[in-house]
Design an enzyme around this catalytic site. Structure first.
Site, mmCIF file in Angstrom:
data_model
loop_
_atom_site.group_PDB
_atom_site.id
_atom_site.type_symbol
_atom_site.label_atom_id
_atom_site.label_comp_id
_atom_site.label_asym_id
_atom_site.label_seq_id
_atom_site.Cartn_x
_atom_site.Cartn_y
_atom_site.Cartn_z
ATOM 1 N N CYS A 131 0.849 -1.189 0.000
ATOM 2 C CA CYS A 131 0.000 0.000 0.000
ATOM 3 C C CYS A 131 0.888 1.245 0.000
ATOM 4 O O CYS A 131 1.323 1.702 1.058
ATOM 5 C CB CYS A 131 -0.933 0.005 1.208
ATOM 6 S SG CYS A 131 -1.981 1.474 1.212
ATOM 7 N N CYS A 134 -0.437 4.202 1.998
ATOM 8 C CA CYS A 134 -0.388 4.058 3.472
ATOM 9 C C CYS A 134 1.042 4.209 3.991
ATOM 10 O O CYS A 134 1.250 4.724 5.085
ATOM 11 C CB CYS A 134 -0.871 2.676 3.925
ATOM 12 S SG CYS A 134 -2.267 2.014 3.059
ATOM 13 N N ASP A 135 2.024 3.705 3.231
ATOM 14 C CA ASP A 135 3.368 3.546 3.786
ATOM 15 C C ASP A 135 4.401 4.536 3.255
ATOM 16 O O ASP A 135 5.520 4.603 3.780
ATOM 17 C CB ASP A 135 3.865 2.111 3.520
ATOM 18 C CG ASP A 135 2.950 1.094 4.177
ATOM 19 O OD1 ASP A 135 2.473 1.378 5.283
ATOM 20 O OD2 ASP A 135 2.688 0.041 3.579
#
Ligand code: NAP
Length: 315
Positions: A131, A134-135
């Site tokens: 992701c 997200c990261d």
């Protein structure tokens, strides 16, 4: 006994719960990951009525709306088993708790695909993640690669480029299937390097990712030094629970549903990224639409079966 058990806490599940609550149906909604795939959307610019919102904020709004109804009971838990018991369904949670319902809506979404290249498993969580949006934040000032050419990859590259020093967008073809909006966003960044018509052959590292090897040379070498690899090559439907109930799947593994979102098993409905509906176009809008239709299907089903004396009353 609940009127409906909704499994999945994403856009489809929460929308279904809002609708079943307004139909005055006693609703139990459960899932292991609150927010579903919606959490991975850094910027949502296509939810009608809101020009720009973060995915996690939108999902929080969905949840608040669903639990504002007294008909809705929410639980964060993993469902391990579903079975038909007589004229209703029994759901077992990981804790062993059992919950009964007259109908089911499977809004179990999808799970990210893995590439299967050397080093992927070894460095998973040590520089390899699934992701980018997200990261990416953890890679401020570093060099990273995003693999794929769909919305997830190109949006991920655009978001990563806001913090990373350099982003290699590696795609196996020349054309992107992502929305032109996101393609333009990455093209506008001078720290995104397009590595096209190349595949990832290997992820290398020592304790954590230190580089990758491509299948073909790029600017004179197959090797690129970097710190993070975001694999964004699509998702596969989560259909394990549907299999337990004997729901038919299509050739791609998605739950086959009728226009009212009912699966081949009476009383079992499905909505969202796990179905063959909406031309496989996985969006907040399509998931929410399918959730609403499934709730309407449940309402009609209960009225029909109830009028035939098919369900025990009360509970
Ligand atoms: P996707 O649309 O299926 O795209 C997957 C990408 O990965 C494709 O470009 C594909 O290449 C590539 N790929 C697949 N297998 C590969 C392999 N083994 N090796 C190398 N490349 C591989 O998946 P997605 O981008 O995750 O999107 C899934 C759904 O979510 C879509 O419906 C999308 O619209 C939606 N979504 C929407 C948004 C948004 O609206 N902002 C954001 C994220 C996701 P090919 O192109 O060559 O097939």
């Amino acid at each position: 006994m609940y009127d409906v058990l909704i499994i999945g806490l994403g856009a489809a599940g929460y929308t279904a719960a809002i609708y079943t609550a307004r139909y005055k149906l006693k609703t139990f909604i459960v899932g292991a990951e609150d927010g579903g795939m919606g959490l991975t959307a850094a910027e949502v610019g296509n939810w009608p009525g809101i020009i720009d919102i973060k995915g996690p904020d939108l999902m929080e709004n969905f949840k608040k709306h669903a639990v504002s109804f007294e008909e809705v009971t929410l639980k964060i838990a993993r469902v391990t088993q579903l079975e038909k018991t007589g004229n209703h369904f029994t759901m077992t949670l990981q804790s062993g708790e059992k919950i009964e319902g007259k109908t089911i809506i499977l809004a179990t979404g999808s799970k990210k695909r893995h590439l299967g290249v050397k080093g992927e498993e070894e460095f998973s969580g040590k520089g390899v993640t699934y992701c980018a949006t997200c990261d990416a934040f953890f890679y401020r000032g570093k060099d990273v690669a995003v693999i794929g050419g769909g919305d997830s990859a190109v949006e991920g590259a655009a978001i990563a480029a806001q913090v990373a020093k350099k982003v290699y967008l590696i795609h196996r073809r020349k054309e992107f299937r992502a929305e032109p909006y996101w393609v333009d966003r990455v093209k506008a960044r001078d720290n995104v390097v397009f590595v096209l018509e190349r595949n990832l052959a290997e992820i290398r590292g020592e304790g954590k990712v230190t580089g990758i090897t491509l299948d073909k040379e790029f600017e004179g070498s197959k090797d690129i030094k970097l710190d993070g690899v975001f694999i964004e090559i699509g998702s596969d439907p989560s259909a394990e629970l549907a299999n337990q109930l004997g729901c038919a799947l299509d050739k791609k593994g998605f739950i086959s549903v009728k226009p009212n979102q009912e699966s081949g098993v009476p009383g079992v409905f499905a909505a969202g990224d796990n179905t063959n509906e909406s031309n496989y176009f996985a969006q907040f809008t399509t998931a929410a639409g399918e959730g609403a239709v499934a709730a309407n299907g449940v309402f009609n089903h209960l009225q029909t079966v109830g009028s035939k004396g098919g369900y025990m009353s009360g509970g």
